[in-house]
Scaffold this active site. Structure first.
Site, PDB file in Angstrom:
ATOM      1  CE  LYS A 117      -4.086   1.917   2.267  1.00  0.00           C
ATOM      2  NZ  LYS A 117      -3.617   3.279   2.470  1.00  0.00           N
ATOM      3  CB  CYS A 423      35.684  28.648  14.111  1.00  0.00           C
ATOM      4  SG  CYS A 423      34.590  29.223  12.816  1.00  0.00           S
TER       5      CYS A 423
HETATM    6  S1  IVH Z   1      -7.030  -0.358  -3.957  1.00  0.00           S
HETATM    7  C1  IVH Z   1     -10.510  -0.865  -3.163  1.00  0.00           C
HETATM    8  N1  IVH Z   1      -4.453  -0.843  -3.996  1.00  0.00           N
HETATM    9  O1  IVH Z   1      -4.884   3.453  -0.536  1.00  0.00           O
HETATM   10  C2  IVH Z   1     -10.121   0.283  -3.941  1.00  0.00           C
HETATM   11  N2  IVH Z   1      -5.213   1.199  -3.027  1.00  0.00           N
HETATM   12  O2  IVH Z   1      -6.909   3.699   1.624  1.00  0.00           O
HETATM   13  C3  IVH Z   1      -9.152   1.131  -3.217  1.00  0.00           C
HETATM   14  N3  IVH Z   1      -3.425   2.640  -2.216  1.00  0.00           N
HETATM   15  O3  IVH Z   1      -7.133   5.620  -2.114  1.00  0.00           O
HETATM   16  C4  IVH Z   1      -7.839   1.196  -3.822  1.00  0.00           C
HETATM   17  N4  IVH Z   1      -1.768   1.319  -2.784  1.00  0.00           N
HETATM   18  O4  IVH Z   1      -4.663   5.776  -2.698  1.00  0.00           O
HETATM   19  C5  IVH Z   1      -5.430   0.016  -3.632  1.00  0.00           C
HETATM   20  N5  IVH Z   1      -2.201  -1.374  -4.099  1.00  0.00           N
HETATM   21  C6  IVH Z   1      -3.180  -0.526  -3.755  1.00  0.00           C
HETATM   22  C7  IVH Z   1      -2.906   0.713  -3.134  1.00  0.00           C
HETATM   23  C8  IVH Z   1      -3.951   1.537  -2.776  1.00  0.00           C
HETATM   24  C9  IVH Z   1      -2.096   2.482  -2.235  1.00  0.00           C
HETATM   25  C10 IVH Z   1      -4.133   3.804  -1.648  1.00  0.00           C
HETATM   26  C11 IVH Z   1      -5.091   4.457  -2.596  1.00  0.00           C
HETATM   27  C12 IVH Z   1      -6.418   4.448  -1.920  1.00  0.00           C
HETATM   28  C13 IVH Z   1      -6.034   4.268  -0.499  1.00  0.00           C
HETATM   29  C14 IVH Z   1      -7.138   3.587   0.257  1.00  0.00           C
END
Ligand code: IVH
EC number: 6.5.1.2
Length: 718
Positions: A117, A423
């Site tokens: 994430k 210094c």
């Molecule tokens: S899935 C289910 N996949 O996390 C649909 N989100 O807290 C939601 N994010 O707004 C998104 N990496 O900005 C997804 N591999 C990933 C992600 C991801 C970062 C962020 C994204 C989202 C937030 C949700």
């Protein structure tokens, strides 16, 4: 050229550039050098400049097109951009799994996709007939902002889609482009890029960002796309919104699909058929998060099947089919006891926080960065405040800001001292610069101490037995005023000094004397030129071959080298233009430090290794690393000190360094043992006529038998 030829050439250049973007940003496996890539871009620019009627908006030259905008238009998302429910521990994850199985039926076949994430900014990109037509931020999930002009400047976002079916180097075919595709993903900044950006912003007197996510968000919301274009933004795709012309059934298939169209997909995404395995993978990343080049705040676990996703549905904004397993925040609140200033190698004064010791993610933190005086003033950070302390990646912990609600009136506003703490020289602040400096470059003992500590350090001249304590002694006694003075130390200096018996002094002076013969790149690192670390120093040493040749080079000449940009080039040229640098180099030569590359004074023995870059790690059975390096160079190869995408082979001995090995595995760099290296060279000596396969392709000579089977840890999308 006929106009037909011209159109064809332009088309071909665009296709090649798109393909090389894909190799670079998606596969992380470029097949041409930066210089060759630049040449393609240059040719395309020239042709387009001569024939502006042939410019199309999806041409790779058209990333920065739009003029600055006053305001971003609102965009209604056709498919809402969801968010994620969080779990903070394994119990939370199990509860999510139990509910999922209850809803799907306990005998349902369920697979999971686990993805890092990334802590960045969620965006959506709309492609019509394969061309990027709009990009927007998430906003509240229903309505976002149109930041198309800014998103277009991000090199890893394709302006036109692939497909790129394979890695053979064939030009992509143009079929299978979906009429409509909306791609969801994250715009982010790597930690190292973020640090560098902050340094540049600070030097330019601009506001710095508190963390990579804020830096990414701020960069994406610039009114002027040419500013965004200068920010090191990147993109990972992780899902789709609307799609026409493709029947996607699973998340895993979607990731493949996105990748084949030219989107960077996270290489650490994995599919699991058992929940326990998915959970173990989450746990693994919790401990390995520091290995990532970007910040993550957790991992996302998604149900693979879209049919099952639909069955599970969404509550409010959160889909039931996915969950974020959040890692513990690496933030804590502690008390700011004092602010002390440190004098750096170049005289820059940096304020540092002394805080009450606090445990953040298993590490006790006592000191934290405050960046510069403006940072403290802007956030109104006062001595005695409770402050939020953050630790991210391998970065030094830093103070985010004060907890104003906890003030009791006893806090004191801090001011930058007027004189250098080491210094006493009045500090200076150049017009438009954030940094305060001690201008007493040649004499300030703190600056001298820092420069010498750096010179003797492992990445530089690697002089055993000299650490901070010894350097302090040398400087305090006035024995050493610059790094060359180290070589003028004699046993007499140490007479009568406690703890420095004859044996120890002999060892110390021996170690110093030995270092006179270090490879040129180490000496270059040791000079402490701004932005010049091991990798850059190696490039400079390889190209110029001596300190004199390097010192005589212009910034333009240095800028022309592969892997070196204008900022570094200017810094190097500035350094060598200074009279004190010239004096130091002359003195280093006088005291006997070798300022030329060791390279083969004799003519190269062959070119079996021409165009190939090697990295050596561990102890080889029959030769020292220096000898191995000399051998490689003698056969036309290059030796680099760290593994990168440009590395062709890692030569592995016993007790190899973990970072080089891990990096090589990650990048899929072929590995050789000493025998494998000798076989590559031996083949050359047996058959010098056959040594024609130069070029930059990384096809390993697999059939030789001595090649270690590299674990291909690339993206494990099958
Ligand atoms: S899935 C289910 N996949 O996390 C649909 N989100 O807290 C939601 N994010 O707004 C998104 N990496 O900005 C997804 N591999 C990933 C992600 C991801 C970062 C962020 C994204 C989202 C937030 C949700």
């Amino acid at each position: 050229m006929t106009s037909n030829d011209l159109v064809r050439r332009i088309e071909s250049l665009r296709e090649q550039i798109r393909y090389h973007n894909y190799r670079y940003y998606v596969l992380d496996e470029p097949v041409i050098s930066d210089a060759e890539y630049d040449a393609l871009m240059r040719e395309l620019r020239e042709l387009e400049a001569a024939h502006p009627e042939l410019i199309t908006p999806d041409s790779p030259t058209q990333r920065v097109g739009a003029p600055p905008s006053e305001q971003f238009a609102k965009v209604q998302h056709v498919v809402p951009m969801l968010s994620l429910a969080n779990a903070f521990d394994e119990a939370g994850m199990r509860a999510w799994y139990d509910r999922t199985m209850r809803l799907l039926g306990s005998d349902a076949q369920v697979a999971f996709v686990v993805e890092p994430k990334i802590d960045g900014v969620a965006v959506t990109l709309i492609y019509r007939d394969g061309v990027l037509v709009r990009g927007a931020t998430r906003g509240d999930g229903e309505t976002g902002e149109d930041v198309t002009a800014n998103l277009r400047t991000i090199p890893s976002i394709p302006l036109r889609l692939g497909p790129f079916a394979d890695g053979t180097g064939d030009a992509p075919s143009q079929n299978a482009i979906p009429p409509l595709l909306e791609v969801r993903g994250e715009v982010y900044m790597r930690i190292a890029d973020f640090m560098r950006l902050n340094e540049q912003l600070a030097a330019a007197g601009e506001k710095i960002a508190a963390n990579p996510r804020n830096a990414a968000a701020g960069s994406l919301r610039q009114k002027d796309p040419s500013v965004t274009a200068r920010r090191p933004l990147r993109f990972f795709a992780y899902g789709v919104g609307q799609v026409e012309g493709a029947e996607l059934q699973t998340q895993w298939e979607t990731l493949h699909y996105l990748r084949a169209l030219g989107f960077p997909v996270n290489r650490d995404a994995r599919r699991f058929e058992r929940f326990e395995e998915a959970l173990a993978y989450c746990r693994e990343w919790m401990t390995r998060r520091d290995e990532l080049e970007y910040e993550v705040d957790g991992v996302v676990v998604k149900i693979d099947s879209f049919a099952q996703q639909a069955e599970l549905g969404v509550v409010g904004r959160d889909p039931r089919w996915a969950i974020a397993f959040k890692f513990p925040a690496r933030e804590a609140v502690s008390r700011l006891i004092d602010i002390v200033v440190n004098v750096g190698r170049t005289g820059v004064i940096t304020p540092n926080a002394v805080i009450e010791p606090v445990n953040i993610g298993g590490v006790t933190v006592r000191n934290a960065s405050l960046h510069n005086a403006d940072y403290i003033a802007e956030r109104d950070i006062r001595i005695g405040d409770y402050v939020i302390v953050k630790r991210a990646g391998d970065v030094i912990p830093y103070i985010v800001g004060p907890v104003v609600a906890r003030r009791d009136g006893s806090e004191r506003v801090w001011r930058m001292p007027e004189t250098c703490p080491a210094c006493g020289t009045p500090l200076e602040r150049a017009e438009g610069e954030v940094a305060y400096r001690c201008p007493n470059f040649g004499i300030c003992p703190a600056q001298i101490t820092r420069r010498i500590e750096h010179f003797v350090s492992r990445s530089a001249m690697d002089i055993a037995g000299i650490g901070e304590k010894q350097v302090q002694l040398f400087v305090e006694r006035g024995w050493v005023k610059d790094v060359a003075d180290l070589y003028l130390l004699t046993p007499e200096h140490f007479q009568g000094i406690e703890g420095y018996g004859p044996k120890r002094v002999a060892n110390l002076l021996n170690a110093i004397a030995e270092s006179k013969d270090r490879p040129l790149h180490r000496l270059i690192v040791g000079l402490g030129i701004r932005y010049v670390g091991e990798v850059v120093a190696q490039i400079l040493a390889d190209h110029f071959g001596s300190l004199d040749a390097l010192a005589a080079a212009s910034a333009d000449e240095i800028d022309d080298l592969e892997g070196i940009g204008p900022v570094i080039a200017a810094s190097v040229a500035d350094y060598f233009a200074r009279p004190e640098s010239k004096a130091l180099i002359a003195k280093l030569k006088r005291v006997g430090v070798r300022t030329e590359a060791k390279g083969p004074a004799v003519a190269p023995k062959g070119d079996a290794l021409a165009g190939k870059t090697f990295v050596i790690t561990g102890t080889l059975p029959s030769m020292s690393r220096e000898e191995a390096s000399a051998l490689i160079v003698a056969h036309g190869g290059k030796v680099s000190s760290s593994v990168s995408k440009k590395t062709d082979y890692l030569v592995v001995g016993s007790d190899p360094g973990g970072t080089k090995l891990a990096k090589a595995q990650e990048l899929g760099v072929p590995m050789l043992d000493e025998a494998g290296l000798m076989a590559l060279i031996g083949a050359d000596e047996r058959n010098t006529l056959a040594a024609s396969g130069k070029g930059r392709d990384r096809t390993p000579a697999t059939s030789r038998g001595t090649m270690a089977e590299p674990e291909q840890l690339g993206l494990s999308l099958e």
